[in-house]
Design a protein around this motif. Structure first.
Motif, mmCIF file in Angstrom:
data_model
loop_
_atom_site.group_PDB
_atom_site.id
_atom_site.type_symbol
_atom_site.label_atom_id
_atom_site.label_comp_id
_atom_site.label_asym_id
_atom_site.label_seq_id
_atom_site.Cartn_x
_atom_site.Cartn_y
_atom_site.Cartn_z
ATOM 1 N N SER A 1 58.080 82.641 21.381
ATOM 2 C CA SER A 1 56.925 82.132 20.649
ATOM 3 C C SER A 1 55.687 82.957 20.986
ATOM 4 O O SER A 1 55.470 83.347 22.145
ATOM 5 N N ALA A 2 54.888 83.258 19.940
ATOM 6 C CA ALA A 2 53.625 83.974 20.155
ATOM 7 C C ALA A 2 52.578 83.042 20.768
ATOM 8 O O ALA A 2 51.598 83.508 21.363
ATOM 9 N N SER A 3 52.775 81.701 20.619
ATOM 10 C CA SER A 3 51.829 80.722 21.185
ATOM 11 C C SER A 3 52.619 79.705 21.999
ATOM 12 O O SER A 3 52.871 78.565 21.571
ATOM 13 N N PRO A 4 53.074 80.105 23.189
ATOM 14 C CA PRO A 4 53.898 79.199 23.993
ATOM 15 C C PRO A 4 53.056 78.049 24.540
ATOM 16 O O PRO A 4 51.836 78.172 24.722
ATOM 17 N N ILE A 5 53.739 76.950 24.843
ATOM 18 C CA ILE A 5 53.043 75.797 25.418
ATOM 19 C C ILE A 5 53.323 75.683 26.907
ATOM 20 O O ILE A 5 52.711 74.869 27.603
ATOM 21 N N GLY A 6 54.287 76.516 27.381
ATOM 22 C CA GLY A 6 54.620 76.473 28.788
ATOM 23 C C GLY A 6 55.092 77.830 29.273
ATOM 24 O O GLY A 6 55.332 78.754 28.493
ATOM 25 N N MET A 7 55.240 77.955 30.604
ATOM 26 C CA MET A 7 55.680 79.218 31.182
ATOM 27 C C MET A 7 56.479 78.897 32.432
ATOM 28 O O MET A 7 56.106 78.008 33.215
ATOM 29 N N TYR A 8 57.578 79.673 32.624
ATOM 30 C CA TYR A 8 58.456 79.484 33.779
ATOM 31 C C TYR A 8 58.362 80.732 34.656
ATOM 32 O O TYR A 8 58.378 81.860 34.165
#
Length: 757
Positions: free
Chosen positions: A180-187
């Protein structure tokens, strides 16, 4: 022994013997030492490269295993559902949310990398909380600068998944959702850098081992501190990028010679580098150096002994020769340098020899006789006559001359037998030479059964010359009759002005003797008194001769045969006598011989000019004359010209090939080759195509293709470098030409060859 000590030559001989013995030993010793050092370095480089491959492979496998574990975790239904549920949760979770956190933490703790510890973090970009193996944090305590930098970087600038590092850990970062170009989270998966260095970089034989990021930052390192060599990751990457030999190089860094082995990882974008101080490697070669030095000293000592011994052996013959020279020369000429003394004595002997040679040069009668025989037979080029006269001290300044031939008549009713004829010719020649000593500038000679004499005069009056000639002939007849009691016949030529016409005068003198008849017992026959044949009044086929000679010069065999037939037909077409036809044919023969001589071609073969004329005179029909001319004159000239031109063409073709082999990497053209060989480009092109079957450009292209194949098979040159070396404007043109010609691309050709090897 005292004499030996005083000898300069003996001392020089010893020094020379020592030099030719010691220099090879020193050279071989040095070469052996440097070769051993080079071999040790190559072995270490090879071992280092193998170890580098092993370490790199192990690290990459562990990182990929960790990446795969994370992907499996994120793609698992439970984790996917839990993460989707949590990322949209407010910072004030309820009981159900805490239950989901507890399940997710259990899954996070199950992510393991073999042999390495790790920890996981889940960031909510929309709600601002952090979740890791330890639990939920809101607001998060962001003390890690690397994590802050990643979270504050615009998400569009970050890849979906990537590895990064700082001084403490390695980080695997993945967006949620993944692409996604606009992620809502990050791992983020953290692996302590200390674990990586302990597990994979603890081998002391590696030397200095570094992992460099794409911008030159140091990801990890072990071994000798890099700072001791003044190495920085960014500078090292720049040098590695400029290295023409991939994977290994040797460089001089801050006065220290180091060997570098590198390997680039497309997976992480990191460069793995192993650095070895070459000075440490040479320590292993010092024992070789000392051993070589000791052996060299022993060999040098033996050479000294052998040099003295053999120098004495070699000097002894020189010494004996010098003693002989000393006894022959005066004491004042004695010198310590034996060679100089011997040289002086031999120079004296050479001077004496030269004086003897000068005296022998005065006895050149045989050379003069040989020159006169060649002159009579037309075997001396007109341009060489004057030089030969000067060399043989025969400065002929006649205004006019004639040649007369004397033949002995029948020996019947005389005191001589037939076997005495040769002796009589020799005696007769000597009598004439002494009789005419004041008149002769060219010596009389004997050719066959004829004695030939020149008679000349500086007076330009033909009447006075003929009167003098008559008196000389009468005196010759009287003397020979009185002393030898033989009958002679004399044939006299016409009067000539230039010695280049000597062969014609000789022919006329012999021709006059043919008309003596059987009734003459003793006769004097003048060529002028014979049947008058005006050559100038005869119709000579000039045009046919010119066409024939032109055809010979351009080697047109078919035209030569046609023009020769036409020439002979025109000579025999008129109502001419046999002698008139012979004279016309003789003129053609002389012209053809002159053309051949101008080209540097001898056409007589084993025959003399007189024999050629006799052979020609006895021919009967036009067909016989044509066949004789073709066999003995025309065909030999054509053969010689053909061989000469073929040799010239072969030489030109080889010169062009050599130029192509030397300069194929330059902007070589046919005009450049022609300028270097001093020929016309069109001529060079025709000759080259005739010899090779290919045009210049085709041959050059084939040779460059051959070199391209060789470089692809034997070197690691890149395709772009090969294209540039072969003067292609860009590599795509080279690849298209290679594929069209060979049937595959250069890369495929290199791979196929190496697979076969």
């Amino acid at each position: 022994m005292n004499t030996f000590k005083k000898s300069k030559y003996f001392s020089r001989l010893i020094v020379f013997s020592m030099l030719i013995g010691i220099l090879p030993v020193l050279i071989i010793g040095l070469l052996s030492y440097f070769k051993s050092v080079k071999i040790v370095q190559e072995k270490v480089h090879l071992a280092n490269s193998m170890l580098m491959n092993q370490v790199t492979s192990n690290i990459e496998q562990q990182l990929q295993a960790a990446d795969n574990s994370v992907i499996q975790f994120l793609n698992s239904p439970v984790a996917d559902q839990s993460i989707a549920q949590l990322l949209g949760t407010s910072p004030q979770p309820d009981f159900d949310t805490y239950s989901t956190f507890s399940s997710l933490r259990t899954l996070l703790n199950q992510i393991r990398t073999p042999g390495l510890s790790n920890s996981s973090k889940l960031f909510s970009l929309s709600e601002g909380w952090t979740f890791d193996n330890m639990g939920f944090e809101f607001p998060p305590v962001q003390t890690d600068k690397t994590e802050q930098k990643i979270l504050h970087t615009p998400m569009a600038e970050l890849p979906a998944s990537f590895w990064t590092s700082d001084s403490q850990k390695l980080l695997l970062v993945k967006k949620i959702p993944f692409n996604s170009a606009s992620p809502i989270g990050m791992y983020m998966l953290e692996i302590p850098l200390h674990d990586v260095e302990q597990q994979f970089l603890s081998n002391p034989s590696i030397g200095t081992f570094m992992i460099l990021g794409d911008t030159g930052q140091t990801v990890a390192r072990t071994g000798t501190p890099v700072a001791n060599l003044g190495l920085s990751g960014q500078d090292l990457l720049q040098r590695l990028d400029k290295n023409p030999n991939p994977n290994s190089m040797t460089m001089n860094w801050d006065g220290t010679r180091v060997g570098v082995v590198d390997q680039y990882s497309p997976y992480t974008g990191w460069t793995y580098v192993s650095i070895v101080n070459l000075k440490d490697l040479t320590l292993a070669s010092r024992s070789i150096a000392w051993y070589t030095f000791c052996m060299a000293l022993i060999v040098i000592f033996m050479i000294l002994i052998v040099s003295v011994f053999f120098s004495r052996k070699l000097y002894f013959p020189i010494f004996r020769l010098y003693q002989s020279v000393v006894h022959m020369s005066s004491a004042s000429n004695r010198k310590n340098d034996e060679i100089q003394s011997i040289e002086d004595e031999f120079q004296l002997l050479m001077n004496n020899q030269n004086r003897l040679s000068e005296q022998l040069q005065a006895q050149v009668s045989q050379l003069r006789n040989f020159f006169v025989v060649k002159l009579l037979q037309g075997m001396v080029k007109p341009s060489e006559i004057q030089d030969k006269l000067i060399q043989l001290n025969l400065p002929v300044d006649w205004q006019q001359y004639a040649v007369f031939a004397i033949q002995i008549g029948s020996l019947d009713d005389t005191r001589y037998a037939e076997e005495d004829r040769d002796l009589l010719m020799f005696i007769m020649n000597n009598i004439i030479e002494h009789l005419l000593a004041d008149y002769l500038k060219l010596p009389p000679v004997v050719i066959g059964q004829s004695q030939i004499t020149f008679f000349g005069n500086q007076d330009a009056s033909s009447t006075d010359f003929k009167q003098s000639l008559f008196k000389i002939i009468e005196s010759i007849q009287a003397v020979l009759t009185e002393y030898l009691f033989i009958k002679i016949n004399i044939g006299v030529s016409r009067i000539y002005m230039d010695l280049k016409d000597t062969h014609l005068a000789y022919f006329e003198a012999l021709e006059a003797l043919k008309y003596r008849g059987e009734s003459y017992e003793q006769s004097v026959l003048f060529f002028d008194d014979l049947k008058k044949i005006s050559i100038s009044s005869l119709r000579y086929p000039e045009e046919a001769q010119v066409e024939l000679l032109d055809a010979i010069k351009i080697l047109n065999s078919e035209k030569v045969e046609d023009f020769l037939h036409e020439f002979v037909r025109k000579v025999f077409a008129g109502n001419l006598s046999r002698d008139e036809c012979f004279l016309l044919t003789l003129r053609f023969v002389l012209d053809l011989i002159q053309v051949a001589q101008d080209m540097g071609i001898s056409v007589y073969g084993p025959f003399t000019f007189g024999e050629v004329m006799q052979e020609l005179y006895h021919l009967g029909s036009a067909l016989e004359v044509e066949n004789w001319l073709k066999k003995f004159l025309v065909d030999p000239i054509l053969k010689n010209l053909t061989e000469r031109i073929e040799m010239e063409h072969f030489s030109i073709s080889n010169d062009v090939k050599n130029l192509i082999e030397e300069a194929f990497q330059t902007d070589l053209s046919l005009k450049v080759c022609a300028d270097k060989l001093n020929y016309n480009p069109s001529y060079i092109g025709q000759v080259f195509r005739k010899e090779t079957g290919l045009s210049f450009s085709e041959y050059l292209a084939e040779y460059r293709l051959k070199m391209a194949k060789k470089w692809l098979m034997e070197t690691e040159k890149k395709v772009a470098e090969i294209a540039e070396s072969l003067r292609y404007t860009n590599s795509q043109n080279f690849i298209r030409y290679f594929r069209k010609t060979v049937g595959m691309t250069p890369g495929q050709y290199r791979s196929r060859f190496r697979d076969v090897s």
